[in-house]
Design an enzyme around this catalytic site. Structure first.
Site, PDB file in Angstrom:
ATOM      1  CE  LYS A 135      38.214  23.175 -27.872  1.00  0.00           C
ATOM      2  NZ  LYS A 135      38.533  23.855 -26.680  1.00  0.00           N
TER       3      LYS A 135
HETATM    4  O1  G3P Z   1      39.719  28.054 -26.887  1.00  0.00           O
HETATM    5  C1  G3P Z   1      40.913  27.944 -27.412  1.00  0.00           C
HETATM    6  C2  G3P Z   1      42.063  28.347 -26.731  1.00  0.00           C
HETATM    7  O2  G3P Z   1      42.071  27.842 -25.544  1.00  0.00           O
HETATM    8  C3  G3P Z   1      43.298  28.945 -27.161  1.00  0.00           C
HETATM    9  O3  G3P Z   1      43.587  30.048 -26.756  1.00  0.00           O
HETATM   10  O4  G3P Z   1      45.083  31.751 -25.871  1.00  0.00           O
HETATM   11  O5  G3P Z   1      45.927  29.457 -25.937  1.00  0.00           O
HETATM   12  O6  G3P Z   1      45.523  30.885 -27.952  1.00  0.00           O
HETATM   13  P1  G3P Z   1      45.113  30.688 -26.617  1.00  0.00           P
END
Ligand code: G3P
Length: 218
Positions: A87
């Site tokens: 990633k």
């Molecule tokens: O896959 C990306 C993710 O981990 C971000 O999610 O909920 O932290 O915006 P969030």
């Protein structure tokens, strides 16, 4: 549409895997820290555990921001397990690294994508997956799903093979909207996946079927 789970929690990964609908896992440094996984050795071991559990693509994020560092880290991650997807952040050095990994046959997930232009760059650099963060766009009163529609349109215009991995999915309706928009993959928490099971008429109907069976066989 493929279902990835966005967590480093082994119990939740196992639960989604047992359901039989899990196609992969995404992690990031914040998710690893949330599970208390710290220190390079522990983090690398944890990636291997996840890979062994799901035997499917597992995104492992680099923390370097310069080309040399991203390449070194990414190659080390890729050597860990055949299912590792490196990633890489959507920055200039990251785009260079995406092209490098593509030419070496190493799978990549370009993360922190917030615009169609960034997604176009990732595809041109040969990213395996591109991760637009829909929840974080919604968080700032903008339309995350609109980004998925635009990327789908652009990729279809030119036949790019980069898979649209809708990330920062927060809830079940995000999953449904991603499916309608033609995202190739979505990654979200376990609750967003199990939320798909729920309908009050299913519960009411099942209760009645079981009740009628009992009455008929009393
Ligand atoms: O896959 C990306 C993710 O981990 C971000 O999610 O909920 O932290 O915006 P969030």
């Amino acid at each position: 549409m493929k279902f990835f789970i966005d967590t480093a929690n082994l119990d939740q990964i196992a639960e989604a895997h047992d359901l039989g609908v899990l196609d992969g896992v995404t992690t990031n440094p914040s998710l690893m820290a949330k599970e208390g996984i710290t220190g390079e050795k522990n983090i690398l071991e944890h990636y291997v555990k996840i890979c062994e559990l799901v035997k499917a693509p597992v995104s492992a994020e680099v923390i370097s921001t310069d080309f040399g560092g991203i390449v070194k880290e990414g190659e080390r991650l890729a050597e860990l397990h055949e299912h590792i997807v490196v990633k890489v952040p959507m920055i200039k050095e990251g785009v260079k690294a995406l092209k490098y990994f593509h030419d070496k046959g190493i799978s990549t997930n370009c993360t922190l994508v917030f615009s169609p232009g960034q997604a176009l760059l990732a595809a041109k650099a040969g990213a395996t997956y591109v991760s637009p963060f829909i929840g974080r766009i919604d968080d700032i009163s903008s339309d995350g799903m609109d980004l998925i529609h635009k990327i789908r349109h652009i990729y279809d215009n030119y036949g790019y093979e980069t898979q649209i991995l809708a990330a920062s999915v927060r809830h079940t309706m995000h999953i449904m909207d991603c499916a309608m928009a033609g995202a190739d993959v979505m990654t979200g928490p376990l609750s967003s996946i199990t939320g798909l099971l729920k309908h009050p008429l299913t519960d009411i109907g099942l209760e009645k079927f079981l009740d009628d069976y009992k009455k008929g066989n009393a």
